[in-house]
Design a protein around this motif. Structure first.
Motif, PDB file in Angstrom:
ATOM      1  N   GLN A 131       2.895  -0.219 -15.469  1.00 26.40           N
ATOM      2  CA  GLN A 131       2.880   0.597 -16.676  1.00 26.40           C
ATOM      3  C   GLN A 131       1.469   0.860 -17.207  1.00 26.40           C
ATOM      4  OE1 GLN A 131       5.403  -1.771 -19.144  1.00 26.40           O
ATOM      5  NE2 GLN A 131       7.286  -1.001 -18.232  1.00 26.40           N
ATOM      6  N   LYS A 132       0.529  -0.008 -16.902  1.00 26.99           N
ATOM      7  CA  LYS A 132      -0.819   0.112 -17.485  1.00 26.99           C
ATOM      8  C   LYS A 132      -1.869  -0.135 -16.403  1.00 26.99           C
ATOM      9  CE  LYS A 132       0.717  -1.779 -21.944  1.00 26.99           C
ATOM     10  NZ  LYS A 132       0.514  -2.873 -22.917  1.00 26.99           N
ATOM     11  N   PHE A 133      -1.921   0.749 -15.424  1.00 26.42           N
ATOM     12  CA  PHE A 133      -2.812   0.482 -14.308  1.00 26.42           C
ATOM     13  C   PHE A 133      -4.266   0.473 -14.753  1.00 26.42           C
ATOM     14  CE2 PHE A 133      -4.721   0.297 -10.281  1.00 26.42           C
ATOM     15  CZ  PHE A 133      -3.742  -0.143  -9.403  1.00 26.42           C
ATOM     16  N   ALA A 134      -5.001  -0.535 -14.318  1.00 27.69           N
ATOM     17  CA  ALA A 134      -6.429  -0.650 -14.597  1.00 27.69           C
ATOM     18  C   ALA A 134      -7.202  -0.395 -13.313  1.00 27.69           C
ATOM     19  CB  ALA A 134      -6.755  -2.034 -15.151  1.00 27.69           C
ATOM     20  N   ASP A 135      -8.227   0.445 -13.407  1.00 22.72           N
ATOM     21  CA  ASP A 135      -8.959   0.857 -12.213  1.00 22.72           C
ATOM     22  C   ASP A 135      -9.565  -0.301 -11.437  1.00 22.72           C
ATOM     23  OD1 ASP A 135      -8.301   3.336 -13.138  1.00 22.72           O
ATOM     24  OD2 ASP A 135     -10.360   4.064 -13.352  1.00 22.72           O
ATOM     25  N   ASP A 136      -9.904  -1.393 -12.132  1.00 19.12           N
ATOM     26  CA  ASP A 136     -10.608  -2.476 -11.438  1.00 19.12           C
ATOM     27  C   ASP A 136      -9.670  -3.528 -10.855  1.00 19.12           C
ATOM     28  OD1 ASP A 136      -9.806  -3.449 -13.897  1.00 19.12           O
ATOM     29  OD2 ASP A 136     -11.657  -4.556 -14.275  1.00 19.12           O
ATOM     30  N   ILE A 137      -8.361  -3.356 -10.997  1.00 17.06           N
ATOM     31  CA  ILE A 137      -7.439  -4.329 -10.401  1.00 17.06           C
ATOM     32  C   ILE A 137      -7.618  -4.417  -8.888  1.00 17.06           C
ATOM     33  CG2 ILE A 137      -4.999  -4.765  -9.864  1.00 17.06           C
ATOM     34  CD1 ILE A 137      -4.314  -4.157 -12.716  1.00 17.06           C
ATOM     35  N   PRO A 138      -7.688  -3.306  -8.150  1.00 16.69           N
ATOM     36  CA  PRO A 138      -7.853  -3.436  -6.691  1.00 16.69           C
ATOM     37  C   PRO A 138      -9.090  -4.237  -6.291  1.00 16.69           C
ATOM     38  CG  PRO A 138      -7.132  -1.234  -7.229  1.00 16.69           C
ATOM     39  CD  PRO A 138      -7.459  -1.898  -8.533  1.00 16.69           C
ATOM     40  N   GLY A 145      -8.646 -11.404  -1.290  1.00 19.30           N
ATOM     41  CA  GLY A 145      -7.816 -11.165  -0.118  1.00 19.30           C
ATOM     42  C   GLY A 145      -6.384 -10.807  -0.437  1.00 19.30           C
ATOM     43  N   ILE A 146      -6.145 -10.256  -1.639  1.00 15.86           N
ATOM     44  CA  ILE A 146      -4.803  -9.891  -2.088  1.00 15.86           C
ATOM     45  C   ILE A 146      -4.708  -8.373  -2.157  1.00 15.86           C
ATOM     46  CG2 ILE A 146      -3.155 -10.050  -4.005  1.00 15.86           C
ATOM     47  CD1 ILE A 146      -4.500 -12.720  -4.742  1.00 15.86           C
ATOM     48  N   ARG A 147      -3.590  -7.818  -1.699  1.00 17.59           N
ATOM     49  CA  ARG A 147      -3.393  -6.375  -1.801  1.00 17.59           C
ATOM     50  C   ARG A 147      -3.192  -5.960  -3.263  1.00 17.59           C
ATOM     51  NH1 ARG A 147       0.250  -7.212   2.833  1.00 17.59           N
ATOM     52  NH2 ARG A 147      -0.591  -6.190   4.694  1.00 17.59           N
ATOM     53  N   ALA A 148      -3.568  -4.706  -3.542  1.00 17.99           N
ATOM     54  CA  ALA A 148      -3.315  -4.116  -4.850  1.00 17.99           C
ATOM     55  C   ALA A 148      -2.501  -2.854  -4.650  1.00 17.99           C
ATOM     56  CB  ALA A 148      -4.621  -3.787  -5.562  1.00 17.99           C
ATOM     57  N   GLY A 149      -1.500  -2.659  -5.498  1.00 19.23           N
ATOM     58  CA  GLY A 149      -0.584  -1.554  -5.265  1.00 19.23           C
ATOM     59  C   GLY A 149      -0.370  -0.676  -6.466  1.00 19.23           C
ATOM     60  N   ILE A 150       0.411   0.379  -6.245  1.00 14.66           N
ATOM     61  CA  ILE A 150       0.934   1.216  -7.311  1.00 14.66           C
ATOM     62  C   ILE A 150       2.429   1.386  -7.058  1.00 14.66           C
ATOM     63  CG2 ILE A 150      -1.258   2.450  -7.541  1.00 14.66           C
ATOM     64  CD1 ILE A 150       0.222   4.910  -6.293  1.00 14.66           C
ATOM     65  N   THR A 151       3.110   1.950  -8.053  1.00 17.95           N
ATOM     66  CA  THR A 151       4.525   2.264  -7.874  1.00 17.95           C
ATOM     67  C   THR A 151       4.727   3.762  -8.039  1.00 17.95           C
ATOM     68  OG1 THR A 151       4.987   1.927 -10.224  1.00 17.95           O
ATOM     69  CG2 THR A 151       5.285   0.036  -8.769  1.00 17.95           C
ATOM     70  N   ALA A 167      -3.012  10.129  -3.118  1.00 21.13           N
ATOM     71  CA  ALA A 167      -4.266  10.510  -3.767  1.00 21.13           C
ATOM     72  C   ALA A 167      -4.644   9.473  -4.822  1.00 21.13           C
ATOM     73  CB  ALA A 167      -4.137  11.892  -4.392  1.00 21.13           C
ATOM     74  N   VAL A 168      -3.629   8.972  -5.546  1.00 25.34           N
ATOM     75  CA  VAL A 168      -3.890   7.941  -6.541  1.00 25.34           C
ATOM     76  C   VAL A 168      -4.369   6.664  -5.857  1.00 25.34           C
ATOM     77  CG1 VAL A 168      -2.886   6.529  -8.367  1.00 25.34           C
ATOM     78  CG2 VAL A 168      -2.212   8.925  -8.124  1.00 25.34           C
ATOM     79  N   ILE A 169      -3.728   6.295  -4.770  1.00 20.19           N
ATOM     80  CA  ILE A 169      -4.134   5.102  -4.021  1.00 20.19           C
ATOM     81  C   ILE A 169      -5.577   5.230  -3.562  1.00 20.19           C
ATOM     82  CG2 ILE A 169      -3.795   3.937  -1.791  1.00 20.19           C
ATOM     83  CD1 ILE A 169      -0.772   4.273  -2.263  1.00 20.19           C
ATOM     84  N   GLU A 170      -5.932   6.391  -3.054  1.00 18.76           N
ATOM     85  CA  GLU A 170      -7.308   6.595  -2.596  1.00 18.76           C
ATOM     86  C   GLU A 170      -8.287   6.521  -3.764  1.00 18.76           C
ATOM     87  OE1 GLU A 170     -10.003   9.787  -0.036  1.00 18.76           O
ATOM     88  OE2 GLU A 170      -7.874  10.169  -0.400  1.00 18.76           O
ATOM     89  N   LEU A 172      -8.011   4.920  -6.560  1.00 18.88           N
ATOM     90  CA  LEU A 172      -8.113   3.567  -7.088  1.00 18.88           C
ATOM     91  C   LEU A 172      -8.560   2.536  -6.057  1.00 18.88           C
ATOM     92  CD1 LEU A 172      -4.826   3.504  -9.182  1.00 18.88           C
ATOM     93  CD2 LEU A 172      -7.155   3.843 -10.022  1.00 18.88           C
ATOM     94  N   ASP A 173      -8.627   2.944  -4.784  1.00 16.49           N
ATOM     95  CA  ASP A 173      -8.911   2.020  -3.683  1.00 16.49           C
ATOM     96  C   ASP A 173      -7.829   0.945  -3.584  1.00 16.49           C
ATOM     97  OD1 ASP A 173     -10.320   1.124  -1.453  1.00 16.49           O
ATOM     98  OD2 ASP A 173     -11.496  -0.314  -2.633  1.00 16.49           O
ATOM     99  N   ALA A 174      -6.585   1.354  -3.853  1.00 13.72           N
ATOM    100  CA  ALA A 174      -5.441   0.460  -3.662  1.00 13.72           C
ATOM    101  C   ALA A 174      -4.993   0.533  -2.208  1.00 13.72           C
ATOM    102  CB  ALA A 174      -4.304   0.844  -4.599  1.00 13.72           C
ATOM    103  N   ASP A 175      -4.064  -0.343  -1.819  1.00  6.93           N
ATOM    104  CA  ASP A 175      -3.642  -0.372  -0.418  1.00  6.93           C
ATOM    105  C   ASP A 175      -2.177  -0.719  -0.246  1.00  6.93           C
ATOM    106  OD1 ASP A 175      -3.908  -2.988  -1.235  1.00  6.93           O
ATOM    107  OD2 ASP A 175      -5.315  -3.574   0.332  1.00  6.93           O
ATOM    108  N   ALA A 176      -1.387  -0.576  -1.316  1.00  6.30           N
ATOM    109  CA  ALA A 176       0.040  -0.886  -1.216  1.00  6.30           C
ATOM    110  C   ALA A 176       0.821   0.036  -2.150  1.00  6.30           C
ATOM    111  CB  ALA A 176       0.310  -2.345  -1.582  1.00  6.30           C
ATOM    112  N   LEU A 177       2.072   0.287  -1.760  1.00  7.62           N
ATOM    113  CA  LEU A 177       2.922   1.213  -2.505  1.00  7.62           C
ATOM    114  C   LEU A 177       4.333   0.641  -2.573  1.00  7.62           C
ATOM    115  CD1 LEU A 177       3.453   4.052  -3.767  1.00  7.62           C
ATOM    116  CD2 LEU A 177       3.926   4.860  -1.443  1.00  7.62           C
ATOM    117  N   LEU A 178       4.859   0.553  -3.796  1.00  7.49           N
ATOM    118  CA  LEU A 178       6.237   0.111  -4.004  1.00  7.49           C
ATOM    119  C   LEU A 178       7.046   1.323  -4.430  1.00  7.49           C
ATOM    120  CD1 LEU A 178       8.018  -2.432  -3.976  1.00  7.49           C
ATOM    121  CD2 LEU A 178       7.504  -2.701  -6.412  1.00  7.49           C
ATOM    122  N   VAL A 179       8.091   1.633  -3.672  1.00  5.77           N
ATOM    123  CA  VAL A 179       8.833   2.868  -3.880  1.00  5.77           C
ATOM    124  C   VAL A 179      10.321   2.563  -4.009  1.00  5.77           C
ATOM    125  CG1 VAL A 179       8.953   3.268  -1.391  1.00  5.77           C
ATOM    126  CG2 VAL A 179       9.265   5.187  -2.931  1.00  5.77           C
TER     127      VAL A 179
END
Length: 205
Positions: A131-138, A145-151, A167-170, A172-179
């Motif tokens: 609900q409150k994604f922060a850019d620096d979480i990834p 060594g932990i993945r960071a994701g979006i939904t 595009a959002v993943i790129e 934010l430099d995230a690497d996981a997606l929950l769908v």
């Protein structure tokens, strides 16, 4: 094979976000569980979805205005207690489940990352703030060594607009997606595979 992630455990047969729910998901054959983390008044981390305990326990009040002792004196509909993050990681660590942790406040990331690391669960964990994604979480997750994701869903509205999730993943430099099952498509899965994005299917099981 797309990993099946139990939404708040296996909440169709046990109270959501409880140890029993996580164990039920493992016994059912889920590949992972998703759960939510909040901070109590006395700075402890507990696994609960709502900002209050009203819906899921015998008590009432905001999580951040109750102490851990007060929260754990309450019970769920089937007699379980609200677990701490530490208790949840200990129980899930005895299984082979993936762990998808929804940070209800992005300020939790360092404490959650530390707990996951202490339990030796970094390689099978994903942190995200639905609900409150922060850019620096990834960055903070990846350092451990932990993945960071979006939904896919409401988290992509507002700030990021009705955007392409990849595009959002790129960005934010995230690497996981929950769908969710409603949002998954063959095209999305192909793009996830092509982009090496670890993807989980969130289900109510």
């Amino acid at each position: 094979m797309l990993p099946i992630i139990g939404h708040r455990g296996r909440r169709r047969v046990a109270a959501e976000n409880t140890i029993r729910s996580f164990e039920a998901a493992a016994n059912w054959g889920a590949d992972g569980v998703e759960f939510d983390v909040r901070r109590t008044r006395d700075d402890e981390l507990v696994v609960v979805h709502d900002a209050t305990v009203d819906r899921t326990t015998t008590g009432d009040g905001r999580v951040d205005r109750l102490s851990l002792a007060e929260i754990q004196s309450l019970t769920t509909g089937d007699g379980e207690t609200v677990p701490t993050l530490e208790q949840s990681l200990s129980a899930i660590g005895e299984t082979a489940l993936e762990i998808w942790i929804d940070l209800k406040d992005p300020d939790l990331v360092d404490d959650v990352v530390s707990a996951v690391t202490r339990h030796g669960l970094a390689e099978r964990s994903v942190v995200f703030a639905g609900q409150k994604f922060a850019d620096d979480i990834p960055r903070r997750a990846h350092d451990a060594g932990i993945r960071a994701g979006i939904t896919i869903g409401p988290a992509l509205a507002g700030r990021y607009g009705p955007a392409d999730p990849f595009a959002v993943i790129e960005t934010l430099d995230a690497d996981a997606l929950l769908v969710t099952a409603e949002a998954v498509t063959d095209a999305l899965l192909r793009e996830a595979i092509d982009g090496d994005v670890h993807t989980g299917l969130l289900v109510d099981c």
